[in-house]
Design a protein around this motif. Structure first.
Motif: not given
Lengths: 207, 207, 207, 207
Positions: D69-79, D91-94, D99-101
Motif C-alpha cells: 500500500m505504502i510503496v504503491g502510493e508513494f511512487y504514484h506520487k513522487v516525481d 518532496e519525499a518527506i512531504m 500518507l501518514m495522515t
DNA sequence: TATGAATGAGCTTTCATTCAT
DNA sequence: TATGAATGAAAGCTCATTCAT
C-alpha cells in the motif's frame, strides 16, 4: 451471562457444578482450587475459564444455582395453608432435613456460602443473602395466625425463640447423623423429639 | 508441649501472642501468614517454628491460651451463689461483655476461632469447642433453683430452649458483626436485646 | 532496598544478574520468564522473590546496575581533554564498541531497556532514561571547541549529523559482526572506515 | 499463499485487516491477542486460523499488505523527474507525511513493525526491512544529478551520511512518539525539522 | 466456509517449613 | 537461642492453536 455454560449438555454441566460445589463447600472460596475442580470434573483448565470468566463468577453462579434449586424444592413441598406457626415451622424443618439428605453437597455449599468471608466475594454475596432472607422470611410467615399467641410478651421475640429452637434441633440432629456410622437419620425419632419441644413451646407461648 | 515458648521472657511472649492473634483474627486460619506474624512480632522466621512446630500448633496454642484467660476471668467474676437462673444468665452476659471490652483482641480471635472452618484445624477445634461447652454448662447450671420453673411442661426441654436461644443469639451477633464493615459489636445494644429475650423466657417459663 | 541481594556472595549475584539480563534482553519485559531466569541461575523459584519483591523491581534493579557499569567504564576510558569534536566522537564510538564486545549482555539489555514499551515499567524507565540522556549529553559535550565549525549553518544540527553518522556506522559494524561466523570485529578496519567519514565531515563542517 | 483470504468479499477482508492492524500496533506482536482480533473483526476463532495458519503468518501478511500500500502510493506520487537530490528528498518527506495522515493505522502498524523485537518474527522482518530499504534506495536514487555535489570529498560517503541522517531522524521521531502519552506525531514539526537538516546538508555537501 | 468448545503449557507470586550457621 | 536464605508446590488465569461439526 452464563449462556455458554448453560448450552452445554447437562451431563457435563452437572459434572462441573458438582465438582465446584464440593470444592468450594469443603475449602471455602479462597482456598478452593480451580485446579482441583477441573480435575474432579474431568475437563481442561482452559475450559472452566471459557465458561466462567473467573473464579468469582463461577462462585456467584453456583450460589444462584443452589439458591434456585433449594427455594424451588422447598416451596414445592411446604404447605402454606397451615396457619399454625408451630406446625408450619416444624414441617419446614422436616422438609429442610429431607432436602439436606437428598442434596447434601448443595446444602453444604449454601451453608458455607452464607458464612463466606472472603473479601473477593463478600460484597456480592451480602446483597444476595439479604434478598434471600427478606424474600423467604416474608413468604414463610405469610398467613400465620398470630392471635393464638399470648399478649403479655413481645411477639417477634417469641417467634425468634421458636425459630431458634427448631434450627438448633435440626443442627443437632444432622450433627449426630454425621457422627453415626451410616449417616442415617431416623425421621420418626426426630419427629417425636420435635413434638416434645412443640408441646413445651405451645403451652408457654400460646394463650 | 509449649514449654520452650513459656520459658521466654513474657514481653516477647506477648509480642508473639498478640501478633499471631491479630493476624489469625483478621484473616482466618488459612489466609493468615506466618510471614506477617514474625514481621509484626519482630522475630525471625525460624524462631517461630522453633517454638511451635507448625502453624497449626501455634493456632491451637492460641486457642487454649485465650480459652484459659477467658474462663479464668469469667469464673473469677461470676456469682455462683445466685440461685435464680435468669439472674445468673443476665449477670453472665454482663460479665462476658465486660471481658470483651477489656480484652478485645483476645475475644476477636476467639470469636473467629469458633466460626473457623478450615479443614486443617476444624476437627481439633470441634473437640475443644465441645469440651468448652460441656464443662461450662455443668459448672454454669450448678446450684440453680429449678423450683421456680413451671411444673406443667418438661424442665430439661425448657432449659434446652433457653440455652438454644442464647447460643443462637450469640451466633447471630457474631455473624452480623462479621458482615458489618468494621466488624464492630455494639455491646450495649446486645445487652438490651438479651434482656428482652430474658423477659419473654422468664414470663413464659417461670410459674 | 536491594540490601538482601547485595549481601549475597558475588558469585551467586552474578549468576542471577546474568541470567536475568539475558532473559530480559532476549524477550523484553513482558515475555521474559522468571521461571527461565531461576532455571538459568540455578536457584529456586522462591529465592528470586526473596531478593526482589517482584519482576518489576528485579528489572529496575538491573537497569540501574547496568547503567552504573556502563557509565563508570565509559568515562574511565574516554579522554575528555580532547577538544576536537570529531576526534572525541570517533574515540567514544570505538570505546563503546569495545565495551559492547566485553559486556555484550549488559549492552544488549540496556539497548532493549531503552526501547522497552511494557506499561508495567514504562513510567519508571522513562524517568531513568531522561536522567541518563541529560547527564551524559552534558558531560560528553563538555569542553568541546566549537570555534572550528563553519559559521554559515546551524551548529547543533551539524553536531547531530555527526553523532547520527557515527552511531549508524557503529550499528552497521555490530550488525555485520553478528552475521559473520566468529562474531569478530576487525577494529583496525573499522577505524579506517571511520577515518574516511571523519575526513568528509571535517572538510564539510569545519571552516 | 493468502489466496483464500484474498478471495473474501473485501468488506470482511477490511474488518479483519483493520482489527489485526489495530491490535498489533497497540500491543506489539507478542502481546497482541488473536482473541481480541477475532472479537473486533466479528469473526470466529477458527476462521482466522483458516485464512492464516498462525499468528505469525497473519502478522507477516499484514506487513506485506501495508508495505505494498505504502510503496504503491508513494511512487504514484513522487516525481522521479526531479534530478536535485535534496529537492527530491524534501518532496519525499512531504509525501510520506501526507500518507501518514491519510492512512494513520497503516503507518502506525508499520512504524511498530519496524521496531518490533519479538524473536518470533524478528528474523523474517529483518529480511523484509532490508529488501524494503535496498529496493527503495535504488529506485529513489535513480536519475539523481550527482554533479552538484562537491568534488573534494568522497561522494558515496556523503550520500551515506545523508541517508544515515534521515534514517536516524525518522527513528528519533518514532521513538519520541512512542514515549509520548498519546503516541501522536506532529507532522508539521517533523517537516520543519527535516528542512533544517536539508539546509545544513545542502550547504555543506553541494559545490 | 464457518463455528467455538477444548486443550494444557505457561505465566508471576505466595506459602509454610527446613536447616546450616 | 536465633537467624534468614532456601525450597518448590500451588495458586488463578491467558494463550495460540486444533478439530469435530
Amino acid at each position: 451471562m452464563y449462556s455458554k455454560f448453560l448450552n452445554l449438555d447437562s451431563e457435563k454441566q452437572d459434572r462441573i457444578v458438582n465438582a465446584a460445589m464440593k470444592e468450594f463447600a469443603q475449602k471455602g472460596y479462597d482456598l478452593a482450587s480451580t485446579n482441583q475442580i477441573v480435575k474432579e470434573a474431568g475437563i481442561s483448565k482452559g475450559l472452566l475459564f471459557h465458561y466462567f470468566k473467573n473464579k468469582k463468577q463461577l462462585y456467584l453462579f453456583l450460589f444462584d444455582y443452589c439458591y434456585s434449586m433449594i427455594v424451588g424444592e422447598f416451596y414445592h413441598k411446604v404447605d402454606l395453608s397451615e396457619k399454625d406457626f408451630f406446625k408450619r415451622t416444624s414441617e419446614a424443618i422436616m422438609i429442610k432435613m429431607e432436602l439436606m439428605t437428598s442434596y447434601p453437597d448443595l446444602f453444604k455449599f449454601m451453608e458455607e456460602a452464607l458464612l463466606e468471608e472472603s473479601l473477593e466475594v463478600k460484597a456480592e454475596l451480602e446483597k444476595k443473602r439479604k434478598e434471600f432472607i427478606d424474600i423467604n422470611m416474608e413468604k414463610f410467615f405469610e398467613g400465620i395466625d398470630y392471635t393464638k399467641f399470648r399478649d403479655d410478651v413481645n411477639l417477634p421475640i417469641m417467634l425468634k425463640i421458636i425459630t431458634f429452637t427448631f434450627e438448633k434441633l435440626s443442627d443437632e440432629t444432622l450433627f449426630k447423623a454425621k457422627l453415626a456410622p451410616g449417616h442415617e437419620i431416623n425421621y420418626e425419632e426426630v419427629r417425636l423429639e420435635a413434638e416434645e419441644y412443640l408441646k413445651v413451646l405451645k403451652r408457654s407461648f400460646y394463650k
